[in-house]
Design a protein around this motif. Sequence first.
Motif, short mmCIF file in Angstrom:
data_model
loop_
_atom_site.label_atom_id
_atom_site.label_comp_id
_atom_site.label_asym_id
_atom_site.label_seq_id
_atom_site.Cartn_x
_atom_site.Cartn_y
_atom_site.Cartn_z
N PRO A 1 0.74 -1.06 -0.26
CA PRO A 1 0.11 0.04 -0.07
C PRO A 1 0.82 1.10 -0.05
O PRO A 1 0.36 2.24 -0.43
N THR A 2 2.06 1.34 0.50
CA THR A 2 2.79 2.34 0.67
C THR A 2 3.39 2.78 -0.69
O THR A 2 3.95 3.75 -1.23
N GLU A 3 3.41 1.69 -1.63
CA GLU A 3 3.98 2.00 -3.03
C GLU A 3 2.83 2.21 -4.12
O GLU A 3 3.27 2.37 -5.27
N ILE A 4 1.51 2.27 -3.68
CA ILE A 4 0.45 2.61 -4.72
C ILE A 4 0.08 4.02 -4.54
O ILE A 4 -0.51 4.35 -3.27
N SER A 5 0.19 4.87 -5.36
CA SER A 5 -0.27 6.53 -5.10
C SER A 5 -1.56 6.46 -5.52
O SER A 5 -1.89 5.89 -6.62
N ILE A 6 -2.32 7.38 -5.25
CA ILE A 6 -3.38 8.06 -5.35
C ILE A 6 -3.48 8.24 -6.90
O ILE A 6 -4.20 8.07 -7.83
N ALA A 7 -2.36 8.88 -7.43
CA ALA A 7 -2.02 9.32 -8.81
C ALA A 7 -2.30 8.18 -9.54
O ALA A 7 -3.09 8.27 -10.62
N ALA A 8 -1.67 7.16 -9.29
CA ALA A 8 -1.71 5.94 -10.13
C ALA A 8 -3.13 5.45 -10.43
O ALA A 8 -3.61 5.25 -11.29
N VAL A 9 -3.74 5.29 -9.25
CA VAL A 9 -5.13 5.00 -9.23
C VAL A 9 -6.04 5.73 -10.02
O VAL A 9 -6.87 5.24 -11.15
N ILE A 10 -6.04 7.03 -10.12
CA ILE A 10 -6.66 8.00 -10.69
C ILE A 10 -6.40 7.76 -12.24
O ILE A 10 -7.34 7.66 -13.08
N SER A 11 -5.15 7.90 -12.60
CA SER A 11 -4.98 7.67 -14.06
C SER A 11 -5.25 6.18 -14.50
O SER A 11 -5.65 6.26 -15.70
N ALA A 12 -5.49 5.24 -13.80
CA ALA A 12 -5.83 4.02 -14.16
C ALA A 12 -7.27 4.15 -14.53
O ALA A 12 -7.54 3.48 -15.62
N LEU A 13 -7.90 4.86 -13.96
CA LEU A 13 -9.44 4.90 -14.17
C LEU A 13 -9.89 5.92 -15.25
O LEU A 13 -10.84 5.96 -15.92
N GLU A 14 -9.11 7.11 -15.12
CA GLU A 14 -9.46 8.12 -15.97
C GLU A 14 -8.44 8.61 -16.89
O GLU A 14 -8.66 9.74 -17.56
N GLY A 15 -7.41 8.02 -17.30
CA GLY A 15 -6.42 8.42 -18.28
C GLY A 15 -5.48 9.36 -17.51
O GLY A 15 -5.59 9.96 -16.28
#
Lengths: 154, 154
Positions: free
Chosen positions: A71-85
């Motif tokens: 979890p410390t290595e997963i950024s919110i930015a990564a999650v957001i761009s996964a879903l929305e480009g």
Amino acid sequence: MLRLSKLTDYATVILSFMARDNAQMHAAMEIASITGIALPTVSKILKLLVNAKILISTRGAKGGYELARTPTEISIAAVISALEGPIALTECSISQQGCEQASGCEIRGNWNLINQTIHNALESVTLADMIRPTRSQDLAWKQEVLIPVASLYR
Amino acid sequence: MLRLSKLTDYATVILSFMARDNAQMHAAMEIASITGIALPTVSKILKLLVNAKILISTRGAKGGYELARTPTEISIAAVISALEGPIALTECSISQQGCEQASGCEIRGNWNLINQTIHNALESVTLADMIRPTRSQDLAWKQEVLIPVASLYR
DNA sequence: TTAAATAGTACTAGAATAGTCCTCAATTAT
DNA sequence: ATAATTGAGGACTATTCTAGTACTATTTAA
């Protein structure tokens, strides 16, 4: 404003559930029933997260999904761009000619700076941060918020 | 992701045009022809900006719009919320019961922190910043970008 | 009084999202 | 082997949101 889509919101809910009981494999159906999000929707989201390498999937009986990193290595930015480009506030990309004709478009460069700033802010928040308890009283951090764009011109 | 609407984009173009030749009154039609945005659309945007007290309008012949404050006193955050309502990434607001049932919703507080962070970042950028020339080469500011949410937990 | 300009509101068309469903592929257990 | 379980991939639909337009009322200057 600055809407994130509902799917992105769901994704953070799903991921933070997975982050809380770590090292476990979870089937889509399990996640659906625990989070209360409809199964087909959960599936869709999980697939996107696998494509973005945030999750790892295992097929077949006893299969499921698990976090690809801690979890410390997963950024919110990564999650957001996964879903929305890609992360960008404006789509000033609408034909550069149009922008040169119109008077206002030296702005674009400055928008890019703002985009970068926000991106960096989101990059610095991880799943691990999200599952920690909130202390909304504690506002000390406010003093630390920066003025990055303005500082460009000093 | 993080889409701003086109209208907001237009608004920054319009405002930065107005900021550049200060102290002047501009009719909607003038702004439309200079920016290349259709008149009805320009009108709509200008009205919203007046309601948000970012612009002052004068009716009648010789009327028009002017900035309510100096460009240094108009933040991008104000412009964005004028066009799109309050700044928030998620609309977790969908019934609190639903959130308590679902497992993931201790997250909400943390989302709020992120929202605040981004809001503060946008608050720190003004119209005056936007009309300055861009120096995209100059990346010194990147080093200054903060990690506000993480710092909450130190 | 007339022309120029904004205020306010309602409406339409198009695009984007959210959500669903179906068929194929892979893996495990019997 | 075969059946059961689970994900992969893609297509499709309905609904919501946005952008853009139009119309009428109001205000002010000449």
